[in-house]
Design a protein around this motif. Structure first.
Motif, PDB file in Angstrom:
ATOM      1  N   GLY A 158      59.107  44.225  92.741  1.00  0.00           N
ATOM      2  CA  GLY A 158      59.511  45.676  92.695  1.00  0.00           C
ATOM      3  C   GLY A 158      60.895  45.831  93.011  1.00  0.00           C
ATOM      4  N   LYS A 159      61.304  47.291  92.934  1.00  0.00           N
ATOM      5  CA  LYS A 159      62.645  47.418  93.062  1.00  0.00           C
ATOM      6  C   LYS A 159      63.123  48.717  93.570  1.00  0.00           C
TER       7      LYS A 159
ATOM      8  N   ASP B  21      65.696  58.433  93.183  1.00  0.00           N
ATOM      9  CA  ASP B  21      65.009  59.247  94.540  1.00  0.00           C
ATOM     10  C   ASP B  21      65.273  57.757  95.629  1.00  0.00           C
ATOM     11  N   GLY B  22      65.525  56.752  95.581  1.00  0.00           N
ATOM     12  CA  GLY B  22      65.591  55.769  96.506  1.00  0.00           C
ATOM     13  C   GLY B  22      64.115  55.226  97.013  1.00  0.00           C
ATOM     14  N   PHE B  23      63.178  55.581  96.342  1.00  0.00           N
ATOM     15  CA  PHE B  23      61.742  55.078  96.567  1.00  0.00           C
ATOM     16  C   PHE B  23      61.651  53.709  95.687  1.00  0.00           C
ATOM     17  N   PRO B  24      60.714  52.874  96.061  1.00  0.00           N
ATOM     18  CA  PRO B  24      60.654  51.510  95.465  1.00  0.00           C
ATOM     19  C   PRO B  24      59.646  51.778  94.410  1.00  0.00           C
ATOM     20  N   GLY B  25      59.695  50.951  93.305  1.00  0.00           N
ATOM     21  CA  GLY B  25      58.733  51.030  92.102  1.00  0.00           C
ATOM     22  C   GLY B  25      58.363  49.658  91.743  1.00  0.00           C
ATOM     23  N   ILE B  26      57.372  49.690  90.821  1.00  0.00           N
ATOM     24  CA  ILE B  26      57.006  48.250  90.349  1.00  0.00           C
ATOM     25  C   ILE B  26      57.737  47.816  89.136  1.00  0.00           C
ATOM     26  N   VAL B  27      57.984  46.441  89.057  1.00  0.00           N
ATOM     27  CA  VAL B  27      58.684  45.805  87.721  1.00  0.00           C
ATOM     28  C   VAL B  27      57.478  45.191  87.220  1.00  0.00           C
ATOM     29  N   SER B  28      56.845  44.165  88.010  1.00  0.00           N
ATOM     30  CA  SER B  28      55.777  43.411  87.428  1.00  0.00           C
ATOM     31  C   SER B  28      54.494  43.136  88.221  1.00  0.00           C
ATOM     32  N   ILE B  29      53.509  42.848  87.655  1.00  0.00           N
ATOM     33  CA  ILE B  29      52.344  42.435  88.214  1.00  0.00           C
ATOM     34  C   ILE B  29      51.467  41.176  87.769  1.00  0.00           C
ATOM     35  N   ARG B  30      51.410  40.235  88.472  1.00  0.00           N
ATOM     36  CA  ARG B  30      50.938  38.991  87.851  1.00  0.00           C
ATOM     37  C   ARG B  30      49.783  38.189  88.910  1.00  0.00           C
TER      38      ARG B  30
ATOM     39  N   ILE C 226      45.163  44.710  83.825  1.00  0.00           N
ATOM     40  CA  ILE C 226      46.366  44.856  84.659  1.00  0.00           C
ATOM     41  C   ILE C 226      46.971  45.929  83.822  1.00  0.00           C
ATOM     42  N   ASP C 227      47.346  47.340  84.329  1.00  0.00           N
ATOM     43  CA  ASP C 227      48.179  48.185  83.622  1.00  0.00           C
ATOM     44  C   ASP C 227      49.453  48.607  84.653  1.00  0.00           C
ATOM     45  N   PRO C 228      50.514  47.970  84.592  1.00  0.00           N
ATOM     46  CA  PRO C 228      51.600  48.160  85.590  1.00  0.00           C
ATOM     47  C   PRO C 228      52.279  49.638  85.383  1.00  0.00           C
ATOM     48  N   ASN C 229      51.858  50.235  84.352  1.00  0.00           N
ATOM     49  CA  ASN C 229      52.460  51.598  83.952  1.00  0.00           C
ATOM     50  C   ASN C 229      51.734  52.630  84.859  1.00  0.00           C
ATOM     51  N   LYS C 230      50.818  52.217  85.477  1.00  0.00           N
ATOM     52  CA  LYS C 230      50.063  53.147  86.544  1.00  0.00           C
ATOM     53  C   LYS C 230      50.434  52.757  88.186  1.00  0.00           C
ATOM     54  N   CYS C 231      51.162  51.504  88.131  1.00  0.00           N
ATOM     55  CA  CYS C 231      51.350  51.015  89.685  1.00  0.00           C
ATOM     56  C   CYS C 231      52.333  51.951  90.424  1.00  0.00           C
ATOM     57  N   ILE C 232      52.028  52.234  91.594  1.00  0.00           N
ATOM     58  CA  ILE C 232      52.879  53.068  92.472  1.00  0.00           C
ATOM     59  C   ILE C 232      53.740  52.050  93.502  1.00  0.00           C
TER      60      ILE C 232
ATOM     61  N   LYS D 192      47.127  43.819 108.179  1.00  0.00           N
ATOM     62  CA  LYS D 192      48.496  43.538 107.321  1.00  0.00           C
ATOM     63  C   LYS D 192      49.613  44.683 107.579  1.00  0.00           C
ATOM     64  N   THR D 193      50.826  43.713 107.215  1.00  0.00           N
ATOM     65  CA  THR D 193      51.936  44.693 107.295  1.00  0.00           C
ATOM     66  C   THR D 193      52.522  44.823 106.115  1.00  0.00           C
ATOM     67  N   VAL D 194      53.270  45.752 105.492  1.00  0.00           N
ATOM     68  CA  VAL D 194      53.725  45.978 104.116  1.00  0.00           C
ATOM     69  C   VAL D 194      55.306  46.190 104.205  1.00  0.00           C
ATOM     70  N   GLU D 195      55.717  45.198 103.482  1.00  0.00           N
ATOM     71  CA  GLU D 195      57.088  45.392 103.179  1.00  0.00           C
ATOM     72  C   GLU D 195      57.848  46.656 102.684  1.00  0.00           C
ATOM     73  N   HIS D 196      57.337  47.541 101.921  1.00  0.00           N
ATOM     74  CA  HIS D 196      57.793  48.824 101.682  1.00  0.00           C
ATOM     75  C   HIS D 196      56.479  49.759 101.714  1.00  0.00           C
ATOM     76  N   PRO D 197      56.472  50.537 103.131  1.00  0.00           N
ATOM     77  CA  PRO D 197      55.451  51.287 103.237  1.00  0.00           C
ATOM     78  C   PRO D 197      55.532  52.519 102.416  1.00  0.00           C
ATOM     79  N   CYS D 198      54.154  53.011 102.040  1.00  0.00           N
ATOM     80  CA  CYS D 198      54.285  53.986 101.093  1.00  0.00           C
ATOM     81  C   CYS D 198      54.885  55.426 101.504  1.00  0.00           C
ATOM     82  N   GLY D 199      54.830  55.830 103.058  1.00  0.00           N
ATOM     83  CA  GLY D 199      55.258  56.969 103.588  1.00  0.00           C
ATOM     84  C   GLY D 199      54.310  58.110 103.506  1.00  0.00           C
ATOM     85  N   ILE D 200      53.072  57.878 103.030  1.00  0.00           N
ATOM     86  CA  ILE D 200      52.359  59.051 102.873  1.00  0.00           C
ATOM     87  C   ILE D 200      51.722  59.266 104.511  1.00  0.00           C
TER      88      ILE D 200
END
Length: 827
Positions: free
Chosen positions: A646-647, A652-661, A622-628, A41-49
């Protein structure tokens, strides 16, 4: 095609063209961390780790998507790579909101998994709850009665109505095991042949002996008193901690293979030197603090002025002194309150007062015990000091003075000072001083002793906080002899930690190096906790411990608190809010942050919940508060059931979660949960938070149908924590249906049959397997003889394994003689 030659961290490898750096490294055993990677799979926003440094490239490259090139030289752990990973992890942590470990467990001196044992009690797994407690505390019967329960002071349930009675629940499971004769069956540990001598049979010594024996060492406790127990037996009165309870606790420890030598005093009957000559390789000093401290009050040396510890000791030995009608107890600790409550129960005593020079709030005694003492008509006189004791004909005259607190000193402590002109005279038939105690180190004065650990000016032995070693090789110390008088649970913790250090010393293995931990919290202080976290919690008042009425209990020394019933314990344990993260054992965000030394202080952690928790799915919370926003859940779903929004955050320019469904395409296979690296997605039926090293993984076959899918049972003790699957195992390669992934609840169902039942008349009765099988065999033979083999049929359960199904049909055909065989593989 010819292989490509590359170098990773100095290791030369030959790999196929098109291989990514990540796959090449994995094949060579080089670990490159990643949080977003899902194979194919490919990721739209790679984590960078997973970034690495490649010679000749200006930018760091993502290992998960960069193909290897011939001659490529890769560094996976350079300073530049480490700094980049730290920066990415810090950004992720800045948007992570939750509790890694429940605040109650962090407040407990023993760091017992409180949330874990409460969840086990709520599921009716009482013995498993007790086993979890005894991993950190081998004395739950006793401590369940006398612990000051620091944990309850940080229980967040109090923000809704009342804290949970954690300590009463601990006592309940310990009592339950005794009442049901379900004591721990400890498998014998292979003997290490290392001999350890433990000085003192109190809480610290018993704890050290228990855990050392569990590690296979030959342990002998040396005790000066006639019986083991220390202050549990000789310093806590019967009405709080019955001696039979102490006996039962000690018996369970001695069953682990601990030897004893009673009535043997260090410095009199033997020395540390003689123990070493006898062959003991390690010696633990856990004698506690038994020597009474001088209070500095004029007249304290007069005949008839007693010490609280000596008074309680004599009462426990059946040598109760005559104390008259009026008793004055001086002090504010637990010993003072226990002494006063003991005096109230004695014949002909009319008045008992406790005189303390500070306020009640500053009293070191357990406040609950103070309240109980007041119900028993003990009179507490606060902010009052005693300046002089003088003897009259048949009573004592006490000169008291009112006290006031000074201005705070450099440590913020306000000292009591006399308020001149407020002097008063009181009379008492007996004065009992309870100013506190210090360790008795008189054994060091023995002329035969040449092994003498270094001692602090306050009279406590110096030992390392990590290794518990004293200044003498092979001599360890812990508990009150090191820290001064503390609580029983603190002494037990000292003994356990010392046991681990002694084991490390005996086996010549290094102690685990303490790493800086990251423990996220929703608020260390109650006022920091966002009350939106409790919006959907139903009000449910706590259960109260049944106690004997004050007017009845003061007539004897019988136990006051009567204990929880099973029903009460179930109701109370179900009030737990489950603050800690149940995905603790697989949280990659936390483990990577610890591994890379990311410093993220509490002051930078989010203070407010950003998104509501979604519990609408039948199996997944689902707890979006823990999502990275790693998107692993979305990429691991074969059905397109996960919808993430996400947005990019400006700071810091890094993406973050807005909602999980989770949409209606979901088939509840649970793959998304097993791939979540932070606990943003958890299984609704997983309630036991455990560390990864506590989980035992057992590979087995799913019991729900005849497909034979491979599953992995994640076990803690005898409890199934959760069911997962290994992507390398056939025939399902990590895919499991809803029943396989979430269906293990039947194991705990109250109606589950665990023993065979045979009908006798109108009722079913439990019988042994041997009797049940013998009955079936006899009945089969009778039917076969009367009506022939085809009058019998065999139907195999859908829960049978393939091996069991094979044996079933073989039995029916070869033994019974019929082909009437079927397998119910359809649910």
């Amino acid at each position: 095609m010819s292989k490509l030659e590359i170098t990773i961290d100095g290791q030369t490898l030959w790999v196929d063209p098109g291989t990514t750096i990540l796959n090449a490294a994995n094949a060579a055993g080089v670990i490159i961390p990643t949080l977003c990677y899902v194979p194919t799979k490919t990721v739209e926003h790679p984590c960078g780790i997973c970034v690495v440094e490649v010679d000749g490239r200006e930018d760091l490259l993502p290992a998960c998507s960069t193909p290897v090139e011939d001659g490529m030289k890769v560094a996976t752990q350079s300073d530049r790579v480490t700094e980049s990973r730290q920066r990415v992890l810090t950004s992720m942590l800045s948007r992570h909101y939750g509790d890694c470990i429940a605040p109650c467990s962090q407040t407990c001196p023993a760091h017992i998994n409180i949330q874990g044992y409460l969840s086990l009690i709520a599921r009716g797994e009482f013995i498993e709850a007790l086993k979890l407690i005894k991993e950190k505390n081998p004395l739950p019967l006793s401590i369940g009665r006398v612990c000051p329960h620091f944990c309850e002071s940080r229980c967040r349930r109090i923000l809704i109505e009342e804290f949970i009675s954690i300590n009463h629940l601990k006592r309940f499971v310990a009592d339950y095991a005794i009442q049901h004769k379900d004591a721990d069956v400890i498998p014998p540990t292979p003997s290490s042949e290392h001999r350890v001598a433990v000085m003192g049979g109190g809480p610290a010594g018993l704890s050290a002996a228990y855990y050392l024996s569990q590690m296979g060492h030959c342990v002998t406790i040396f005790e000066a008193m006639p019986q083991l127990g220390g202050m549990l037996r000789y310093g806590i009165p019967e009405f709080r901690l019955p001696k039979k309870i102490v006996d039962q606790e000690i018996e369970s420890i001695l069953r682990a293979g601990v030897n004893t030598r009673m009535g043997r005093r260090l410095g009199v009957d033997f020395t540390i030197k003689s123990l070493k000559e006898e062959g003991f390789e390690a010696i633990f000093l856990g004698m506690g603090a038994w020597k009474k401290q001088q209070s500095g009050i004029e007249g304290e040396e007069l005949d008839g002025v007693l010490s609280g510890s000596d008074f309680l000791l004599k009462v426990s030995l059946g040598q109760t002194p005559v104390i008259g009608r009026r008793v004055a107890v001086i002090g504010g600790g637990d010993a003072a309150v226990d002494t006063a409550r003991t005096c109230v129960r004695m014949v002909d005593v009319d008045e008992v007062v406790v005189i303390y020079q500070r306020s009640m709030m500053e009293m070191p005694a357990i406040h609950r015990e103070v309240k109980e003492a007041e119900k028993e008509e003990v009179n507490f006189i606060y902010m009052t000091g005693l300046s002089k004791i003088s003897r009259e004909k048949n009573f004592f005259k006490l000169e008291t003075v009112r006290m006031k607190l000074s201005e705070p000193d450099e440590k913020g402590r306000r000292l009591p000072i006399p308020f001149l002109g407020s002097e008063q005279i009181r009379e008492a038939d007996t004065v009992i001083l309870a100013p506190g105690q210090i360790p008795d180190l008189s054994w060091m004065e023995s002329p035969d002793e040449n092994i003498k650990p270094h001692v602090l000016p306050g009279g406590t032995i110096i030992s390392s906080p990590q290794t518990f070693q004293t200044s003498e090789k092979g001599v360890f110390a812990g508990g009150d002899v090191v820290r001064g008088p503390r609580t029983v649970i603190q002494a037990v913790t000292g003994g356990r930690k010392a046991a681990n250090a002694i084991h490390s010393y005996l086996t010549d293995t290094p102690l685990p190096s303490p790493k800086r931990q990251i423990n996220f919290t929703k608020g260390k202080k109650f006022e920091d906790v966002d009350l939106h976290n409790f919006e959907n919690i139903t009000l449910r008042l706590g259960e109260k411990m049944p106690v004997r009425a004050p007017e009845r209990r003061t007539r004897d020394f019988d136990e006051i608190e009567l204990g929880f019933t099973e029903e009460t314990a179930l109701r109370e344990s179900k009030r737990c809010l489950q603050c800690g993260c149940v995905a603790l054992n697989k949280c990659e965000l936390r483990s990577l942050s610890i591994e890379y030394g990311v410093r993220f202080p509490v002051s930078k952690m989010l203070k407010r919940r950003q998104y509501p928790i979604d519990s609408s799915h039948p199996f997944i919370v689902i707890d979006p508060n823990k999502c990275i926003f790693c998107q692993r859940c979305e990429n691991s779903c074969e059905y397109g059931a996960l919808e993430l929004e996400g947005k990019e955050f400006e700071e810091d320019g890094f993406p973050g979660i807005v909602s999980i469904r989770i949409n209606d395409k979901c088939v509840s296979c649970g793959a998304c949960v097993d791939n979540c690296p932070t606990g943003a997605l958890v299984k609704e039926n997983v309630t036991l938070p455990v560390a990864a090293n506590e989980i035992k993984k057992i590979k087995t076959v799913c019991p729900f149908c005849g497909c034979g899918c491979s599953i992995v049972l994640n076990i803690k003790g005898q409890t199934i924590v959760e069911v997962t699957a290994d992507s390398n195992d056939s025939p399902n390669f990590g895919n499991v249906c809803v029943k396989g992934r979430f269906g293990s609840e039947f194991v705990r169902h109250p109606d589950r049959l665990k023993t065979p039942l045979v009908r006798k008349g109108e009722y079913f009765w439990e019988v042994s397997w041997e009797k049940a099988i013998s009955l079936i065999a006899r009945k089969f033979l009778e039917i076969k003889t009367k009506s022939g083999p085809d009058s019998l049929a065999g139907l195999s359960s859908a829960k049978c394994t393939n091996e069991e199904n094979f044996l079933m049909q073989k039995f029916m055909r070869a033994v019974v003689g019929t082909n009437n065989v079927d397998h119910c593989a359809r649910l």
